[in-house]
Design a protein around this motif. Sequence first.
Motif, mmCIF file in Angstrom:
data_model
loop_
_atom_site.group_PDB
_atom_site.id
_atom_site.type_symbol
_atom_site.label_atom_id
_atom_site.label_comp_id
_atom_site.label_asym_id
_atom_site.label_seq_id
_atom_site.Cartn_x
_atom_site.Cartn_y
_atom_site.Cartn_z
ATOM 1 N N ASP A 62 0.567 -1.383 -0.156
ATOM 2 C CA ASP A 62 -0.155 0.152 0.172
ATOM 3 C C ASP A 62 0.751 1.188 -0.343
ATOM 4 O O ASP A 62 0.414 2.291 -0.206
ATOM 5 N N LYS A 63 2.007 1.025 -0.069
ATOM 6 C CA LYS A 63 3.393 1.796 -0.403
ATOM 7 C C LYS A 63 3.940 2.569 -1.146
ATOM 8 O O LYS A 63 4.897 3.313 -1.255
ATOM 9 N N CYS A 64 3.806 1.691 -1.841
ATOM 10 C CA CYS A 64 4.535 1.043 -3.476
ATOM 11 C C CYS A 64 4.191 2.605 -3.942
ATOM 12 O O CYS A 64 3.827 3.353 -3.670
ATOM 13 N N PHE A 65 5.670 2.824 -4.892
ATOM 14 C CA PHE A 65 5.661 3.892 -5.577
ATOM 15 C C PHE A 65 5.016 4.149 -7.105
ATOM 16 O O PHE A 65 5.221 2.690 -7.283
ATOM 17 N N TRP A 66 3.941 4.714 -7.169
ATOM 18 C CA TRP A 66 3.459 4.128 -8.661
ATOM 19 C C TRP A 66 3.941 5.184 -9.947
ATOM 20 O O TRP A 66 3.672 6.190 -9.332
ATOM 21 N N VAL A 67 4.405 4.944 -10.532
ATOM 22 C CA VAL A 67 5.055 5.664 -11.571
ATOM 23 C C VAL A 67 4.107 6.079 -13.020
ATOM 24 O O VAL A 67 3.379 5.210 -13.192
ATOM 25 N N ARG A 68 4.105 7.038 -12.908
ATOM 26 C CA ARG A 68 3.218 7.498 -14.450
ATOM 27 C C ARG A 68 3.172 6.912 -15.069
ATOM 28 O O ARG A 68 3.841 6.829 -16.408
ATOM 29 N N ASN A 69 2.212 6.139 -15.885
ATOM 30 C CA ASN A 69 1.831 5.183 -16.529
ATOM 31 C C ASN A 69 3.082 4.472 -16.882
ATOM 32 O O ASN A 69 3.677 3.958 -17.729
ATOM 33 N N GLY A 70 3.563 3.418 -15.537
ATOM 34 C CA GLY A 70 4.995 3.004 -15.605
ATOM 35 C C GLY A 70 4.482 1.748 -14.404
ATOM 36 O O GLY A 70 3.335 1.642 -14.315
ATOM 37 N N PRO A 71 5.748 1.432 -14.097
ATOM 38 C CA PRO A 71 6.143 0.164 -13.191
ATOM 39 C C PRO A 71 5.393 0.985 -11.635
ATOM 40 O O PRO A 71 5.287 1.716 -11.100
ATOM 41 N N VAL A 72 4.822 -0.350 -10.574
ATOM 42 C CA VAL A 72 4.715 0.020 -9.748
ATOM 43 C C VAL A 72 6.721 -0.492 -8.879
ATOM 44 O O VAL A 72 6.801 -1.578 -9.615
ATOM 45 N N VAL A 73 6.737 0.578 -7.689
ATOM 46 C CA VAL A 73 8.424 0.280 -6.921
ATOM 47 C C VAL A 73 8.126 0.032 -5.758
ATOM 48 O O VAL A 73 7.466 0.685 -4.990
ATOM 49 N N ARG A 74 8.486 -0.849 -5.524
ATOM 50 C CA ARG A 74 9.035 -1.271 -3.483
ATOM 51 C C ARG A 74 9.728 -0.469 -3.274
ATOM 52 O O ARG A 74 10.684 -0.494 -1.931
ATOM 53 N N ASP A 75 11.539 -0.289 -3.712
ATOM 54 C CA ASP A 75 12.234 -0.415 -3.043
ATOM 55 C C ASP A 75 13.238 0.622 -4.559
ATOM 56 O O ASP A 75 12.701 0.844 -5.206
ATOM 57 N N LEU A 76 14.692 1.415 -3.174
ATOM 58 C CA LEU A 76 15.691 2.112 -4.458
ATOM 59 C C LEU A 76 16.525 1.485 -5.919
ATOM 60 O O LEU A 76 16.033 1.919 -6.925
ATOM 61 N N ALA A 77 16.009 0.218 -5.767
ATOM 62 C CA ALA A 77 16.731 -1.116 -6.912
ATOM 63 C C ALA A 77 15.617 -0.939 -7.891
ATOM 64 O O ALA A 77 15.491 -0.524 -8.756
ATOM 65 N N GLY A 78 14.035 -0.649 -7.743
ATOM 66 C CA GLY A 78 13.074 -1.330 -8.453
ATOM 67 C C GLY A 78 13.097 0.383 -8.506
ATOM 68 O O GLY A 78 12.587 0.703 -10.246
ATOM 69 N N LEU A 79 13.096 1.672 -8.475
ATOM 70 C CA LEU A 79 12.960 2.814 -8.847
ATOM 71 C C LEU A 79 14.315 2.549 -9.062
ATOM 72 O O LEU A 79 13.888 3.889 -10.700
#
Length: 79
Positions: A4-21
């Motif tokens: 519930d705290k993931c980062f949702w890139v606009r029209n892109g992937p969902v990110v959970r951590d810095l490596a994912g970002l």
Amino acid sequence: APADKCFWVRNGPVVRDLAGLMEALRGTSDWQFDYHTGPRGNDFAAWISEVLEEPVFAKKVIKAETREKLISLIAAYIG
């Protein structure tokens, strides 16, 4: 980050951590980067500070003016 705290890139992937970002940034457009770093604030820095609880690193993220600079900054930070 929890689901519930993931980062949702606009029209892109969902990110959970810095490596994912970092990986997500490699695959996003300049438009997507600009959307999250525009005049209303830096969404990446806010998420890093508030969700990942890395406020010192978030202050550095604010200064990254391009996608490439942010990718390099994250890569150096996470090793």
